[in-house]
Design a protein around this motif. Structure first.
Motif, mmCIF file in Angstrom:
data_model
loop_
_atom_site.group_PDB
_atom_site.id
_atom_site.type_symbol
_atom_site.label_atom_id
_atom_site.label_comp_id
_atom_site.label_asym_id
_atom_site.label_seq_id
_atom_site.Cartn_x
_atom_site.Cartn_y
_atom_site.Cartn_z
ATOM 1 N N ARG A 1 0.127 -29.552 106.392
ATOM 2 C CA ARG A 1 0.008 -31.002 106.496
ATOM 3 C C ARG A 1 1.347 -31.639 106.886
ATOM 4 O O ARG A 1 2.416 -31.087 106.605
ATOM 5 C CB ARG A 1 -0.442 -31.603 105.160
ATOM 6 N N ASP A 2 1.271 -32.791 107.524
ATOM 7 C CA ASP A 2 2.476 -33.568 107.753
ATOM 8 C C ASP A 2 3.049 -33.987 106.405
ATOM 9 O O ASP A 2 2.329 -34.061 105.394
ATOM 10 C CB ASP A 2 2.162 -34.813 108.583
ATOM 11 N N LEU A 3 4.348 -34.289 106.378
ATOM 12 C CA LEU A 3 5.025 -34.639 105.134
ATOM 13 C C LEU A 3 5.479 -36.091 105.164
ATOM 14 O O LEU A 3 5.970 -36.580 106.183
ATOM 15 C CB LEU A 3 6.235 -33.735 104.920
ATOM 16 N N ALA A 4 5.316 -36.777 104.035
ATOM 17 C CA ALA A 4 5.813 -38.142 103.868
ATOM 18 C C ALA A 4 6.735 -38.148 102.660
ATOM 19 O O ALA A 4 6.323 -37.799 101.554
ATOM 20 C CB ALA A 4 4.663 -39.125 103.668
ATOM 21 N N LEU A 5 7.966 -38.515 102.886
ATOM 22 C CA LEU A 5 8.991 -38.499 101.853
ATOM 23 C C LEU A 5 9.216 -39.927 101.367
ATOM 24 O O LEU A 5 9.610 -40.799 102.144
ATOM 25 C CB LEU A 5 10.277 -37.922 102.443
ATOM 26 N N VAL A 6 8.966 -40.185 100.079
ATOM 27 C CA VAL A 6 9.069 -41.533 99.522
ATOM 28 C C VAL A 6 10.369 -41.655 98.735
ATOM 29 O O VAL A 6 10.597 -40.917 97.779
ATOM 30 C CB VAL A 6 7.866 -41.852 98.610
ATOM 31 N N THR B 1 -0.953 -45.451 100.368
ATOM 32 C CA THR B 1 -1.927 -44.359 100.457
ATOM 33 C C THR B 1 -2.695 -44.399 101.764
ATOM 34 O O THR B 1 -2.882 -43.370 102.437
ATOM 35 C CB THR B 1 -2.899 -44.405 99.274
ATOM 36 N N GLU B 2 -3.120 -45.584 102.179
ATOM 37 C CA GLU B 2 -3.845 -45.707 103.444
ATOM 38 C C GLU B 2 -2.933 -45.413 104.624
ATOM 39 O O GLU B 2 -3.325 -44.730 105.572
ATOM 40 C CB GLU B 2 -4.431 -47.111 103.575
ATOM 41 N N ARG B 3 -1.699 -45.909 104.574
ATOM 42 C CA ARG B 3 -0.754 -45.680 105.669
ATOM 43 C C ARG B 3 -0.438 -44.189 105.843
ATOM 44 O O ARG B 3 -0.195 -43.727 106.953
ATOM 45 C CB ARG B 3 0.558 -46.414 105.381
ATOM 46 N N LEU B 4 -0.413 -43.460 104.721
ATOM 47 C CA LEU B 4 -0.002 -42.056 104.746
ATOM 48 C C LEU B 4 -1.191 -41.105 104.675
ATOM 49 O O LEU B 4 -1.036 -39.942 104.330
ATOM 50 C CB LEU B 4 0.958 -41.779 103.585
ATOM 51 N N ALA B 5 -2.365 -41.588 105.012
ATOM 52 C CA ALA B 5 -3.587 -40.786 104.922
ATOM 53 C C ALA B 5 -3.435 -39.469 105.677
ATOM 54 O O ALA B 5 -3.005 -39.439 106.826
ATOM 55 C CB ALA B 5 -4.767 -41.570 105.472
#
Length: 244
Positions: free
Chosen positions: A189-194, A162-166
């Motif tokens: 927003r930027d996207l983070a795909l997990v 969560t902190e890394r992908l703030a």
């Protein structure tokens, strides 16, 4: 198509056609002694920060070559960045995912020590693993002739994600999700795909990440391997974001 060589220490932003670019060190050695680049050939040199210079090699040495620039291509960073959070996996499955994701245009990569990850990066192995992925990313950038070099972050635990992908919109690839990734509506927003490991994302991790704002999404009816799920999802996002 010309080959791409990278030197992140170069400042190519002020170059104009007709200027000379000097490539030295290991990258030049590889070009001259391994790829056997010779004077008169056309190649490209990039700085990994959006600038690629194409031109003709004018001279070579054991660890150096000079290029006369014919064109200087400058690519602005994408309006919406895509970060791949790839769970560590056994064998080379995670490395295959990282390689393909880079070729497809991912902007950053976070190795994830998921609960069900068989592979573990601990102690000195953590930095060694990150460096291994960084080499794979660099080679994939050169192969696909990309102007931007994605950064590989240190390995993250679930608690650190969560902190890394703030600030990013976090998307969890989960086969049981009811929302299709293809129906995603970008919100700026930027996207983070997990992407989870072989056994999928553990229920406790799903609950935690969803509670912290992540959105479960699915690709389709079939279940893909961890090596193919991320690249397939990035392809979908490329179309959604208008990159393709």
């Amino acid at each position: 198509m010309s080959s791409l060589y990278l030197d992140e220490s170069l400042d190519l932003t002020t170059l104009a056609p007709g200027a000379t670019v000097d490539l030295t060190g290991d990258e030049a050695r590889h070009a001259v002694t391994v790829a056997r680049v010779r004077a008169g050939e056309r190649i490209a040199i990039g700085d990994g920060r959006g600038v690629v210079v194409r031109g003709v090699v004018t001279s070579t040495g054991p660890r150096e070559l000079s290029l006369e620039a014919e064109e200087v291509l400058v690519e602005e960073p994408p309006a919406t960045r895509i970060t791949l959070v790839q769970a560590l996996a056994k064998g080379d499955r995670d490395e295959l995912a990282v390689q393909a994701a880079t070729e497809l245009g991912v902007d950053a990569i976070v190795p994830w020590a998921a609960a069900r990850s068989v592979s573990r990066w601990e102690g000195p192995k953590a930095e060694k693993g990150r460096q291994r992925w960084a080499v794979i990313v660099r080679e994939a950038v050169k192969q696909s002739i990309r102007s931007w070099l994605p950064q590989v972050s240190p390995v993250a635990t679930t608690a650190q994600l969560t902190e890394r992908l703030a600030g990013a919109r976090v998307l969890l690839l989960e086969p049981s999700a009811t929302t299709a990734l293809s129906g995603l509506q970008p919100d700026g927003r930027d996207l983070a795909l997990v992407v989870g490991p072989e056994g999928g994302i553990a229920p406790s991790e799903l609950e935690r990440l969803i509670a912290e704002g992540a959105e479960p999404v699915r690709l389709g009816a079939s279940v893909l391997r961890t090596s193919t799920a991320g690249p397939a999802a990035i392809a979908v996002l490329n179309a959604t974001l208008g990159r393709w």
